[in-house]
Write an enzyme that holds these catalytic residues in place. Structure first.
Site, PDB file in Angstrom:
ATOM      1  N   LYS A   1       0.821  -1.220   0.000  1.00 28.88           N
ATOM      2  CA  LYS A   1       0.000   0.000   0.000  1.00 28.88           C
ATOM      3  C   LYS A   1       0.851   1.264   0.000  1.00 28.88           C
ATOM      4  O   LYS A   1       0.381   2.335  -0.385  1.00 28.88           O
ATOM      5  CB  LYS A   1      -0.987  -0.036   1.147  1.00 28.88           C
ATOM      6  CG  LYS A   1      -2.040  -1.109   0.931  1.00 28.88           C
ATOM      7  CD  LYS A   1      -3.195  -1.043   1.883  1.00 28.88           C
ATOM      8  CE  LYS A   1      -4.252  -2.062   1.538  1.00 28.88           C
ATOM      9  NZ  LYS A   1      -3.768  -3.470   1.611  1.00 28.88           N
TER      10      LYS A   1
HETATM   11  C1  PLP Z   1      -4.266  -4.534   0.783  1.00 31.21           C
HETATM   12  C2  PLP Z   1      -3.457  -5.750   0.654  1.00 31.21           C
HETATM   13  C3  PLP Z   1      -3.767  -6.757  -0.294  1.00 31.21           C
HETATM   14  C4  PLP Z   1      -4.991  -6.691  -1.189  1.00 31.21           C
HETATM   15  O1  PLP Z   1      -4.916  -5.686  -2.169  1.00 31.21           O
HETATM   16  P1  PLP Z   1      -6.233  -5.173  -2.897  1.00 31.21           P
HETATM   17  O2  PLP Z   1      -5.796  -4.018  -3.725  1.00 31.21           O
HETATM   18  O3  PLP Z   1      -7.161  -4.738  -1.790  1.00 31.21           O
HETATM   19  O4  PLP Z   1      -6.777  -6.282  -3.686  1.00 31.21           O
HETATM   20  C5  PLP Z   1      -2.949  -7.863  -0.367  1.00 31.21           C
HETATM   21  N1  PLP Z   1      -1.881  -8.000   0.446  1.00 31.21           N
HETATM   22  C6  PLP Z   1      -1.546  -7.071   1.355  1.00 31.21           C
HETATM   23  C7  PLP Z   1      -0.374  -7.302   2.245  1.00 31.21           C
HETATM   24  C8  PLP Z   1      -2.309  -5.903   1.489  1.00 31.21           C
HETATM   25  O5  PLP Z   1      -1.979  -4.994   2.406  1.00 31.21           O
END
Ligand code: PLP
Length: 519
Positions: free
Chosen positions: A113
């Site tokens: 993120k």
């Molecule tokens: C948010 C997140 C995801 C999922 O990503 P999306 O964009 O919501 O599909 C997968 N792995 C981790 C570690 C995350 O923080």
């Protein structure tokens, strides 16, 4: 470039407006008026671009130059990715000629993120500063008070994205004592004056309810200019398209017969933001095979691609909570908690494109509003009945660009183990392991010309419990030596700043915001 809502209406927003607004007033998500195609010679011109160069090249196709010049964009992008520890920002690691891992966890909080939130923070700051520069003396400056609830992961990435930014403050609520010690420490050891961690005695759901109530409180919202940084923000999707391009070039450079190879991206998925970014890259013209949606047992998406039903309730017999515990509202707690979702907020964007393609209405304006009306109806049905079933032609269109598979916690643990004892040895976090598991399932059906690129969404040290559980019986594994990064050492002992709220009360949280927001 202008943006419009997936649920129709005539509003056309600039990039800046779409980014500052987040969710459309009619409940829809903003999407670009058209998907730009890649410039001629992009393969040649872009092939040795850095992550920053690629960001400027891709993002400028979606942002009008009179809103943000290429130089301004470059400055923002540069600043955003200077916080990453790896020179490639999102490096690619080769496991074999047919298998690569795209590592998205080299940012400040060690999770993917960061890629989007580092940039989003700088967009916010830039747009607010520009608004304020245009104001006459004595006018109220534009400000934003970002409020959110977290069970761990998003909160820390948002805090690191917004720390120290001018005209912005951020309040992140977390359930006291119910987030992992590392995640709690990551959030609360950020001591910038504009960052406020609020530890609420209560559950994550209680925190989320408080945040919803604050946004619904019109006078409070208007007074403090509440903003959100959740995963539906268009800027987040856009920032994430860039690493698909970087991976394409870096993988091609490392495979023997790249002219005849096809890349298969495999994406651990929760709210469908990460994989949707890949869809935009594909639609722009980046060569790739079908995108692969990898889910844990919260498998609403995997079930959609099987049946055409987008349905909250986990009713299929093989989806019984084998390992996860069934929590309130049907979300199962799994070893990959950042993917524990009931519905996927960004899926609505894909549905719009499918509805548009399936429609035969003319002229184009009519076809677009027909797609908007369809999405509005589908989403109302999901809200009202917990489900919607799309027509067969829509499912067929969805299958043209995507595959989907789900894996259990047991498979996830087994995969972490397999990759650890593999050659080369690779230590995956449980989210990445969901992707790796799905990749292995598909690899048995792939032709030799397919090269898999699995997106790695978190550093294994962030989810130490699952990694330690998977590797407990491996003699040669040592968590401190093999996994723990320097940055995490001593984290638990660092100075913290946190505001305690002793009951899950909207009024108490409002008081906290009132007392701090103007600082
Ligand atoms: C948010 C997140 C995801 C999922 O990503 P999306 O964009 O919501 O599909 C997968 N792995 C981790 C570690 C995350 O923080």
């Amino acid at each position: 470039m202008k943006y419009f809502s997936t649920r129709g209406g005539d509003d056309l927003l600039s990039f800046e407006e779409a980014v500052l607004t987040g969710l459309a007033p009619n409940g829809g998500l903003y999407i670009p008026k058209y998907i730009p195609s890649l410039p001629q010679n992009w393969q040649e011109d872009w092939k040795s671009y850095s992550f920053v160069d690629l960001s400027v090249a891709v993002l400028s196709l979606y942002i009008s130059p009179d809103e943000l010049s290429k130089d301004e964009l470059r400055a923002l992008v540069n600043k955003s990715y200077s916080t990453f520890r790896h020179p490639d920002v999102t490096p690619v690691t080769k496991l074999s000629d047919n298998e690569f891992v795209l590592e998205l966890f080299h940012g400040p909080t060690f999770a993917f993120k960061d890629v989007a939130l580092q940039l989003l923070g700088n967009f916010f700051e830039f747009f607010l500063a520009r608004k304020n520069a245009r104001k006459s003396p004595g006018e109220q400056p534009a400000r934003l008070t970002v409020v959110g609830a977290t069970s761990g992961d998003t909160g820390s990435a948002a805090i690191y994205g917004l720390r120290g930014k001018k005209n912005l403050s951020i309040f992140i609520l977390h359930p006291k004592g119910r987030v992992s010690p590392v995640q709690e420490a990551q959030m609360t050891t950020v001591t910038d004056a504009n960052v406020h961690n609020v530890a609420v005695r209560g559950t994550f759901d209680a925190c989320q309810d408080i945040v919803k109530a604050l946004f619904a409180d019109r006078p409070f919202n208007e007074k403090h200019h509440l903003g959100a940084v959740n995963s539906i923000n268009w800027a987040r999707i856009l920032a994430q398209t860039v690493y698909y391009f970087l991976a394409y070039f870096h993988v091609r450079a490392q495979i023997p017969r790249h002219e005849t190879s096809e890349i298969q991206f495999v994406v651990p998925t929760g709210n469908f933001g990460d994989v949707l970014a890949g869809y935009y890259a594909k639609r722009m013209g980046l060569p790739m095979g079908k995108l692969v949606v990898a889910t844990n047992t919260n498998d609403i998406l995997a079930r959609f691609w099987r049946s055409g039903r987008y349905e909250k309730v986990n009713s299929s017999p093989d989806a019984a909570p084998a390992n996860g515990t069934q929590a309130d509202g049907g979300v199962q707690a799994t070893l990959s908690p950042a993917m524990d979702i009931l519905v996927s907020s960004n899926f609505e964007r894909l549905l719009w494109y499918l509805a548009y393609e399936a429609s035969s209405a003319t002229p184009d304006a009519t076809r677009r509003s027909s797609a908007g009306a369809t999405i509005d109806a589908w989403m109302k049905s999901v809200k009202r009945d917990g489900r919607v079933e799309v027509p067969a032609d829509v499912l067929e269109l969805a299958r043209r660009n995507f595959l989907a598979e789900r894996v259990s916690d047991d498979q996830t643990l087994e995969t972490i183990k397999q990759y650890f004892i593999g050659n080369p040895s690779y230590i995956a976090d449980p989210h990445t392991a969901v992707g790796l598991s799905v990749a292995r399932i598909l690899a048995t059906k792939n032709t030799p010309s397919v090269v898999q690129v699995i997106l790695s969404t978190a550093h294994p040290a962030k989810f130490s419990e699952a990694v330690t559980k998977a590797l407990a019986t491996s003699q040669s594994f040592d968590f401190e030596r093999d996994v723990l990064p320097q940055e995490f050492r001593g984290l638990l002992e660092k100075e913290r700043r946190v505001i305690d709220v002793d009951e899950p009360s909207e009024e108490l949280v409002k008081k906290v915001i009132e007392s701090k927001a103007s600082l």
